[in-house]
Design a protein around this motif. Structure first.
Motif, PDB file in Angstrom:
ATOM      1  N   ILE A 156       0.873  -1.176   0.000  1.00  0.00           N
ATOM      2  CA  ILE A 156       0.000   0.000   0.000  1.00  0.00           C
ATOM      3  C   ILE A 156       0.913   1.229   0.000  1.00  0.00           C
ATOM      4  O   ILE A 156       1.745   1.401   0.901  1.00  0.00           O
ATOM      5  N   ASP A 157       0.779   2.014  -1.043  1.00  0.00           N
ATOM      6  CA  ASP A 157       1.666   3.160  -1.267  1.00  0.00           C
ATOM      7  C   ASP A 157       1.116   4.380  -0.537  1.00  0.00           C
ATOM      8  O   ASP A 157      -0.082   4.467  -0.276  1.00  0.00           O
ATOM      9  N   ASP A 158       1.993   5.307  -0.245  1.00  0.00           N
ATOM     10  CA  ASP A 158       1.614   6.607   0.342  1.00  0.00           C
ATOM     11  C   ASP A 158       0.707   6.434   1.550  1.00  0.00           C
ATOM     12  O   ASP A 158      -0.236   7.206   1.737  1.00  0.00           O
ATOM     13  N   PHE A 159       1.000   5.425   2.381  1.00  0.00           N
ATOM     14  CA  PHE A 159       0.100   5.162   3.494  1.00  0.00           C
ATOM     15  C   PHE A 159       0.145   6.319   4.489  1.00  0.00           C
ATOM     16  O   PHE A 159       1.191   6.831   4.837  1.00  0.00           O
ATOM     17  N   ALA A 169       9.602   2.789   4.931  1.00  0.00           N
ATOM     18  CA  ALA A 169       9.529   4.242   5.068  1.00  0.00           C
ATOM     19  C   ALA A 169      10.021   4.865   3.757  1.00  0.00           C
ATOM     20  O   ALA A 169      11.061   4.495   3.233  1.00  0.00           O
ATOM     21  N   GLU A 170       9.216   5.794   3.245  1.00  0.00           N
ATOM     22  CA  GLU A 170       9.570   6.428   1.967  1.00  0.00           C
ATOM     23  C   GLU A 170      10.215   7.779   2.236  1.00  0.00           C
ATOM     24  O   GLU A 170       9.896   8.441   3.215  1.00  0.00           O
ATOM     25  N   GLY A 171      11.054   8.208   1.295  1.00  0.00           N
ATOM     26  CA  GLY A 171      11.587   9.571   1.344  1.00  0.00           C
ATOM     27  C   GLY A 171      12.473   9.846   2.540  1.00  0.00           C
ATOM     28  O   GLY A 171      12.436  10.930   3.118  1.00  0.00           O
TER      29      GLY A 171
HETATM   30 CA    CA Z   1       4.891   6.668  -2.288  1.00  0.00          CA
END
Ligand code: CA
Ligand code: C2E
Ligand code: CA
Length: 843
Positions: free
Chosen positions: A736-739, A793-795
């Motif tokens: 699940i992206d951008d959660f 964890a993104e970014g």
């Molecule tokens: Ca994302």
């Protein structure tokens, strides 16, 4: 000497034979006895009849002999008797009488004169038996010529049967004795023969039959005798016997076979059963252990009374011993306002409703506190009684986080204004109201002009302060019922619902615009802000929130294009007839044909080992004029025109081809993440395309992870649940992206088959300076772990963020800190060089 011995021997053996065959034998052999009796009776009566007939004949001839003798006496004595009597010669008469009395069977004779006086007599008349008396007249022939006779007296003769009877008696005796002897001899002979021919064989047969048992069936019955020239009754008997034993043998062998089979079957079944039982026991033991160690509370009720609780249940309810709970009923542990739900669920369960989901309820603990639980129930039959198993899972923390997330996730941390999610919710609500009341709804999209400039020159803090001041001013000039939201950065949206006339809109708008334009002093600088505003209207421009927002955005862009600080009302031409848009659409088509798209790969790293464990494929457009364009520049248009579906397919194919190349080069296994757009996800061909790509490239689906956003999946959760299940079934992973930017509904997440949660960049970025975000990030990681998901964890851009994420137990990371997205060759270098993350974080 020897002769007498021989004779005595013979007598002995004769006696013996007699004794044997006439006394002993009949006693032991009733059949012989009957035979003997029959022979004796028959032969005796025959002998008797023959003897009687013989004696009768003899008697008759004897009687006629006497008669004959009488005649002879008449013939020979009468003439001389007459002369003697005429002459009165008594001497002569006496002589003649003596002569008569000497005749056989004539014991007595006398002569009487005419007066009846006895003249002379001879013999005696005493006789034992019957006598025949004959009185014969005595005459004298006086004139032989005229044959004149003179009567002189009578001769009386007595004949007796004594001699005859005696002879008859003797004869009868002889016959009787000889007949008897003969009969006996014949009887013995018959008995001996009968014995020899029949009886001894009967005895043999009897002995054979008596001895007969199953083990001896193969020994046939044989009689010890010479084979008779012709098959006789005994042979028939023997044959019948042997046929019978043969038949029995056959039957027995069949039975034995059958029995062996049966025995084998019984043994087989018994072993199977034993095995099953031991398996069952093992299973039961395993189940018991599982139940015991299960962290969930497991409670079993039978007939409405608790009969079993595991240690999880004791812990959940705060009891020390199972006895405190047994005997109670489950419903006693549930607060009364939840009884209806529990009862309803139970009824559905008992009605065997398919896909009955667990339900959320509350339970009372022994210390009177109430906890949130998720309850699933199942029933089974225990000793013929209905038993119900309740599995209760404590979701108090979960609920708490969810509530926290809900309020926090709905508001912008900086300004406290509703964020995009709450905005959409309010907008939908306003539309629903307007629909009923026949009102209009206005969506006003604000974008501050040159805000980036303020940020860059005065710093982020100044920018943040500016946003807060403007927010405060705008809130003062709108109605309570209006929604003012911040979408991010310098973008705001004002929703005016329940609008009866456009005048009101214009009034409100001019107030808001002057509030924004009013000068602001920050860090000693006097700043005047302007804004570009786009407006869309319900129901004129669109009927749904997403469309209205998009159109307001489009109108805002148009305002910007036309030189900022202006207001634009949406019109359909704006969307398709803007020159940029049209140019972009045809260029995108060409780009696909000219193969101008490329994929960059951004490494994903494991936070325990620091090693690269995957990469996200991110599209770029190698534009012949403008150089490398980021997705933000063309993806929105691609979405708008539907080209995203074709572009997405290309991405999928290119990523799989690349993965296969790395696999062949021995650089795998890593997982490649592919971003999906909503249009792809709901395209009816999507699943087939996915499968086809794996077939075409020969890549295993295990190497691929599909990224979808929560917002996408919420459009049609039922469809997505099924789709994800099927994708998982072929081996692909799901993230699940951008959660955290969408609904953040953990409840729903449990229904999707998901492997990873990708924590949105916005959380990560604010971890260090926003306590709220830090709490949120850590609680989301905790919750995800609760659901068995791992978190990416993104970014991640710096060491501090990384340190915090590791401390929160985050599993994986992705970000500029390690590497931006890079071309495939550069990524391959990372893999070859074993480039990894330095996790010695202290220092
Ligand atoms: Ca994302
Ligand atoms: P995303 O899926 O959230 O992708 C991550 C984005 O964050 C990427 O931007 C990436 O370059 C950027 N990023 C990664 N690490 C950092 C960091 O440390 N700091 C900052 N500030 N940014 C970081 P990119 O490549 O521009 O992609 C933007 C979005 O475009 C993606 O967001 C994704 O939603 C979309 N996108 C990219 N490729 C595709 C694609 O093939 N198909 C579809 N449908 N969408 C794509
Ligand atoms: Ca992504």
């Amino acid at each position: 000497m020897t002769l007498t011995k021989l004779l005595s021997c013979f007598r002995c053996s004769v006696i013996e034979v007699f004794v044997k065959y006439l006394i002993v034998y009949p006693k032991e052999n009733p059949l012989g006895k009957r035979l003997l009796t029959a022979i004796l009776l028959c032969s005796t009566s025959l002998a008797f009849m023959a003897t009687s007939f013989q004696l009768l004949v003899d008697y008759r001839s004897d009687v006629s002999g006497i008669e004959l003798r009488m005649h002879e006496i008449e013939r020979s004595y009468l003439a001389s008797m007459g002369e003697s009597l005429w002459n009165m010669d008594s001497k002569q008469i006496q002589i003649q009488l003596n002569g008569i009395a000497n005749l056989p069977d004539i014991p007595f004779a006398q002569v009487k004169d005419i007066q009846g006086q006895v003249l002379a007599r001879a013999g005696s008349s005493s006789s034992q038996f019957k006598t025949f008396n004959r009185t014969i007249p005595i005459q004298f022939i006086a004139d032989p010529v005229s044959r004149k006779t003179i009567f002189l007296g009578t001769l009386e003769v007595s004949a007796t049967m004594d001699r005859i009877y005696k002879r008859l008696w003797d004869k009868a005796f002889v016959i009787f004795v000889s007949q008897t002897a003969k009969t006996l001899l014949v009887a013995i002979f018959i008995l001996v023969t009968f014995n020899y021919l029949v009886t001894r064989h009967l005895v043999t047969m009897a002995a054979y039959v008596r001895k007969l048992n199953l083990s001896q069936l193969s020994v046939p019955l044989v009689l010890s005798r010479k084979a008779p020239p012709q098959t006789d009754e005994l042979d028939v008997m023997v044959l019948a016997f042997n046929d019978m034993t043969e038949a029995i043998k056959r039957d027995v062998s069949e039975l034995t076979e059958y029995r062996t089979e049966l025995e084998e079957l019984v043994i087989k079944r018994t072993t199977e059963l034993a095995q099953k039982i031991s398996e069952l026991e093992e299973n039961e033991e395993r189940y018991r252990k599982l139940v015991e160690i299960s962290p969930d509370a497991i409670i079993v009720e039978r007939e409405g009374k608790i009969i079993f609780v595991n240690s999880g249940a004791l812990k959940l309810i705060g009891a020390d011993r199972p006895e405190q709970l047994t005997g109670m009923s489950m419903i006693e542990l549930i607060p009364s306002d939840w009884h209806e739900i529990a009862q309803d669920h139970l009824e559905k369960l008992l009605a065997n409703e398919k896909e009955l989901r667990p339900f959320e309820a509350k339970m009372m603990r022994f210390d009177d506190t109430v906890i949130d639980v998720e309850i699933s129930r199942s029933f089974f039959h225990d000793r013929g009684l209905l038993a119900i198993q309740t599995v209760a899972h404590d979701i108090t923390k979960h609920k708490h986080y969810e509530a926290q997330l809900r309020t926090q996730a709905l508001h912008d941390a900086l300004t406290g204004l509703p964020n995009r999610i709450l905005l959409m919710d309010r907008l939908e609500h306003a539309i629903a109201l307007a629909e009923r009341g026949n009102y209009a709804v206005f969506v006003l999209f604000f974008d501050l002009d040159r805000f980036k400039y303020v940020n860059d020159t005065l710093g982020h803090d100044a920018g943040d302060q500016l946003l807060k001041i403007i927010t405060k001013r705008v809130l003062q000039c709108i109605r309570k019922s209006d929604t003012f939201a911040r979408l991010g950065g310098d973008e705001f949206v004002l929703v005016l619902g329940n609008i009866a006339s456009e005048d009101l809109v214009n009034q409100l708008l001019s107030r808001v615009v002057s509030a924004i334009n009013e000068s602001i002093i920050i860090e000693g600088q006097n700043i005047t802000m302007t804004s570009s505003i786009g407006i869309s209207t319900y129901p004129k421009d669109g009927k749904d929130s997403a469309t209205l927002l998009k159109y307001a955005d489009t109108a805002m862009y148009r305002a910007k294009e036309l030189g900022r600080n202006g207001i634009q009302h949406y019109s359909p031409e704006m969307l398709t007839h803007t020159s940029e848009y049209m140019a972009m659409e045809s260029r995108l088509r060409q780009a696909l044909e000219n193969k101008e798209f490329v994929l960059y790969y951004q490494p994903i790293l494991d936070l325990r080992s620091g090693k690269i464990i995957g990469a996200e494929a991110l599209i770029r457009w190698q534009h012949p004029e403008f150089g490398l364009l980021p997705p933000a520049r063309f993806i929105p248009v691609a979405e708008e025109t539907g080209l995203i579906v074709n572009i997405g397919e290309w991405v999928m194919h290119a990523a799989c081809v690349q993965a296969k190349i790395w696999e062949k080069a021995g650089l795998m296994p890593i997982r490649i993440a592919i971003n999906l757009s909503a249009q792809q996800l709901f395209s009816p061909y999507f699943e087939d395309k996915v499968k086809q790509v794996f077939v075409d490239t020969g890549l295993s689906p295990h190497s691929i992870e599909f990224e979808i956003t929560e917002t996408m999946s919420m459009k049609d959760p039922e469809h997505v649940v099924g789709l994800l299940q099927r994708l998982k079934a072929i081996g692909a992973h799901i993230a699940i992206d951008d959660f955290g930017t969408g609904y953040s509904n953990f409840g729903y997440l449990t229904r999707f088959s998901i492997d990873h949660l990708k924590l949105d960049r916005s959380f990560v970025q604010n971890i260090k300076n926003n306590l709220n975000d830090a709490v949120l990030a850590s609680s989301m990681i905790g919750l995800a772990h609760n659901l068995g998901l791992s978190v990416v964890a993104e970014g991640v851009e710096d060491k501090e963020q990384l340190t915090d994420l590791v401390a929160y137990g985050c599993d994986e990371m992705q970000g500029y800190y390690f590497s931006p997205p890079v071309p495939p060759e550069a990524f391959a270098e990372f893999l070859k060089g074993n480039k990894s993350l330095d996790l010695s974080l202290k220092g």
